[in-house]
Design a protein around this motif. Structure first.
Motif, PDB file in Angstrom:
ATOM      1  N   MET A  69       2.111   6.353  -3.001  1.00  0.00           N
ATOM      2  CA  MET A  69       2.316   5.144  -3.134  1.00  0.00           C
ATOM      3  C   MET A  69       2.069   3.463  -2.171  1.00  0.00           C
ATOM      4  O   MET A  69       1.866   2.919  -2.808  1.00  0.00           O
ATOM      5  N   SER A  70       2.969   4.182  -1.267  1.00  0.00           N
ATOM      6  CA  SER A  70       3.598   2.935  -0.336  1.00  0.00           C
ATOM      7  C   SER A  70       2.120   3.427   0.746  1.00  0.00           C
ATOM      8  O   SER A  70       1.946   2.409   1.407  1.00  0.00           O
ATOM      9  N   ASP A  71       1.307   4.452   0.223  1.00  0.00           N
ATOM     10  CA  ASP A  71       0.329   4.977   1.226  1.00  0.00           C
ATOM     11  C   ASP A  71       0.755   4.877   2.814  1.00  0.00           C
ATOM     12  O   ASP A  71       0.643   4.234   3.828  1.00  0.00           O
ATOM     13  N   GLY A  72       1.641   5.865   2.459  1.00  0.00           N
ATOM     14  CA  GLY A  72       2.391   6.039   3.684  1.00  0.00           C
ATOM     15  C   GLY A  72       3.550   5.420   4.773  1.00  0.00           C
ATOM     16  O   GLY A  72       4.098   5.396   5.447  1.00  0.00           O
ATOM     17  N   ARG A  73       4.084   4.010   4.184  1.00  0.00           N
ATOM     18  CA  ARG A  73       4.967   2.789   4.428  1.00  0.00           C
ATOM     19  C   ARG A  73       5.563   3.090   4.120  1.00  0.00           C
ATOM     20  O   ARG A  73       7.043   2.758   5.193  1.00  0.00           O
ATOM     21  N   LEU A  74       6.372   3.839   3.321  1.00  0.00           N
ATOM     22  CA  LEU A  74       7.622   5.147   2.991  1.00  0.00           C
ATOM     23  C   LEU A  74       8.107   6.307   3.253  1.00  0.00           C
ATOM     24  O   LEU A  74       7.320   6.574   1.675  1.00  0.00           O
ATOM     25  N   THR A  75       8.228   6.568   4.306  1.00  0.00           N
ATOM     26  CA  THR A  75       7.667   8.584   3.853  1.00  0.00           C
ATOM     27  C   THR A  75       9.766   8.498   3.974  1.00  0.00           C
ATOM     28  O   THR A  75      10.536   7.861   4.660  1.00  0.00           O
ATOM     29  N   ILE A  76      10.176   9.969   3.051  1.00  0.00           N
ATOM     30  CA  ILE A  76      11.426  10.157   2.954  1.00  0.00           C
ATOM     31  C   ILE A  76      11.343  11.663   2.814  1.00  0.00           C
ATOM     32  O   ILE A  76      10.848  13.048   2.744  1.00  0.00           O
ATOM     33  N   GLN A  77      12.339  11.704   3.668  1.00  0.00           N
ATOM     34  CA  GLN A  77      12.914  13.438   4.892  1.00  0.00           C
ATOM     35  C   GLN A  77      13.590  14.126   3.641  1.00  0.00           C
ATOM     36  O   GLN A  77      15.117  13.471   3.182  1.00  0.00           O
ATOM     37  N   VAL A  78      13.644  15.001   2.363  1.00  0.00           N
ATOM     38  CA  VAL A  78      14.302  15.412   1.461  1.00  0.00           C
ATOM     39  C   VAL A  78      14.927  16.022   2.199  1.00  0.00           C
ATOM     40  O   VAL A  78      14.385  17.886   3.242  1.00  0.00           O
ATOM     41  N   LEU A 269       8.004  -2.472  -2.303  1.00  0.00           N
ATOM     42  CA  LEU A 269       8.389  -0.835  -1.932  1.00  0.00           C
ATOM     43  C   LEU A 269       9.559  -0.409  -2.675  1.00  0.00           C
ATOM     44  O   LEU A 269      10.215   0.724  -2.873  1.00  0.00           O
ATOM     45  N   GLN A 270      10.685  -1.854  -3.278  1.00  0.00           N
ATOM     46  CA  GLN A 270      11.430  -1.425  -3.893  1.00  0.00           C
ATOM     47  C   GLN A 270      11.291  -1.082  -4.773  1.00  0.00           C
ATOM     48  O   GLN A 270      12.230  -0.322  -6.125  1.00  0.00           O
ATOM     49  N   LYS A 271       9.807  -2.161  -5.593  1.00  0.00           N
ATOM     50  CA  LYS A 271       9.828  -1.011  -7.289  1.00  0.00           C
ATOM     51  C   LYS A 271       8.581  -0.106  -6.573  1.00  0.00           C
ATOM     52  O   LYS A 271       9.179   0.752  -8.500  1.00  0.00           O
ATOM     53  N   ILE A 272       8.418   0.593  -6.130  1.00  0.00           N
ATOM     54  CA  ILE A 272       7.394   1.938  -5.778  1.00  0.00           C
ATOM     55  C   ILE A 272       8.851   2.835  -6.124  1.00  0.00           C
ATOM     56  O   ILE A 272       8.914   3.227  -6.580  1.00  0.00           O
ATOM     57  N   ILE A 273      10.070   2.651  -5.363  1.00  0.00           N
ATOM     58  CA  ILE A 273      11.054   3.381  -5.620  1.00  0.00           C
ATOM     59  C   ILE A 273      11.550   3.467  -6.920  1.00  0.00           C
ATOM     60  O   ILE A 273      11.944   4.039  -7.873  1.00  0.00           O
ATOM     61  N   GLU A 274      11.936   2.422  -7.235  1.00  0.00           N
ATOM     62  CA  GLU A 274      12.604   1.942  -8.990  1.00  0.00           C
ATOM     63  C   GLU A 274      11.355   2.489 -10.247  1.00  0.00           C
ATOM     64  O   GLU A 274      11.730   3.831 -10.837  1.00  0.00           O
TER      65      GLU A 274
END
Length: 365
Positions: A69-78, A269-274
């Motif tokens: 959804m962020s088009d790669g602007r926010l990546t999260i490693q789990v 990006l905050q909204k994408i997380i929510e």
């Protein structure tokens, strides 16, 4: 002639000035564009084995959804439990800013926040759909975020495993006396209730349970339900599987977000997380509802698991102990009392509705 020349040079100066303003506007616009394209790399630690069905897959789905959804602007490693931090240190890692996010269960933090189990699972409490309704439309989420704020953490609902089975036992449970001295892996308020019944509650992460059950370090364990219990192979270590639901009627999971890291993100990006958290919260419950029945049939038909239900006298005894534990928590902690008032009032109200609708329908079906 002099007046004409003066006008000519003034016009040139105006054009230059306007051109300069235009360049400045372009620079400002370009700068803003660069800001909105800034990338962020986050880490998320969890209390579950890496990619474990349901629990461990939920944070992976979340990370993938946020990345897309962020088009790669926010990546999260789990990271799974123990890969970066131990499973029971997720809260501290997020609070201290060691990582930006965590995925866990709120009842693990009752030593820090006595009211935290209310947002996850209460014995004889709300079902998954009822809990979600309270969190998102009954004021529960606001109370949850208020209690975590002093720790610099923003919590969001992060999935629900639905109604959890009573668990796996090496011996049959025919009366309250059979619980005395029983060493059982069980967290949260359910553990406190069993302690009142004479049992010995033990807290273990998921990866530690099977070996402890097999070796005899514990006599019984609850985990989730057929979908996850089959994956862990508990049928190889305990003979009796009790389906009676009492300690976790709808277990809510949580996303933990470091407040400073969240505040540093652009609003979109905050909204994408929510939005991603809300989607994964529902998807996880859907997955458990879809998978549990097939797993239960496999346990019964392929592995010859003996299904049991707890006697009514045992359930009544556990309910009485639950009431005592809740009342003591109310008296001991003002925040617990405040959150419990909201939770219990909502549960009483929605129970009236469900008694007249779902309960009657299920009996009639």
């Amino acid at each position: 002639m002099q007046r004409i020349l003066s006008y000519f040079f003034s016009s040139i100066l105006l054009v230059v000035l306007l051109a300069g303003c235009g360049e400045q506007a372009k620079t400002t616009s370009s700068s803003q564009s660069v800001d909105t394209q800034q990338t962020f790399q986050w880490k998320m630690v969890t209390s579950w084995p890496k990619n474990f069905p349901g629990l461990g897959v939920a944070p992976e789905k979340f990370a993938a959804m946020v990345g897309e959804m962020s088009d790669g602007r926010l990546t999260i490693q789990v990271y799974g439990a123990g890969e970066l931090v131990p499973g029971f240190e997720v809260f501290d890692a997020v609070s201290q800013g060691t990582v930006q996010m965590g995925h866990s269960g709120s009842y693990y933090w009752k030593g820090k926040i006595p009211a935290s189990p209310i947002f996850g699972a209460i014995p004889f409490g709300m079902t998954a759909t009822e809990l979600n309704a309270w969190l998102h439309h009954g004021g529960g989420l606001e109370l949850w975020q208020e209690l975590y704020k002093p720790f610099g953490i923003i919590p969001l609902a992060g999935g629900n495993s639905g109604a959890q089975f009573a668990g796996w036992f090496k011996k049959e449970i025919n009366s309250m006396a059979d619980l005395e001295g029983l060493k059982m892996r069980i967290p949260g308020l359910g553990g406190e209730v069993l302690k009142r019944a004479g049992a010995i509650p033990v807290t273990l992460t998921g990866g530690e349970i099977f070996s402890s059950l097999q070796s005899g370090a514990i006599d019984a364990t609850e985990w989730v339900g057929p979908y996850n219990d089959l994956a862990f192979g508990f049928y190889q270590a305990a003979e009796y599987y009790y389906s009676s639901i009492w300690h976790e009627p709808g277990t809510g999971l949580e996303f933990l977000i470091n407040e400073k890291a969240f505040s540093a993100l652009p609003k979109d990006l905050q909204k994408i997380i929510e939005v991603a958290a809300r989607a994964v919260n529902e998807d996880t419950l859907d997955e458990y509802n879809a998978r549990n029945n097939a797993a239960m049939q496999t346990l019964i038909e392929k592995h010859n698991v003996q299904m049991r239900t707890l006697p009514e006298s045992v359930l009544a005894g556990l309910k009485a102990h639950t009431d005592d534990v809740i009342n003591e928590q109310i008296a001991a902690d003002k925040d617990f009392a405040r959150v419990w008032q909201s939770y219990s009032e909502f549960m009483a109200s929605i129970r009236q509705y469900h008694d007249k609708t779902l309960k009657q329908y299920l009996n009639n079906r």
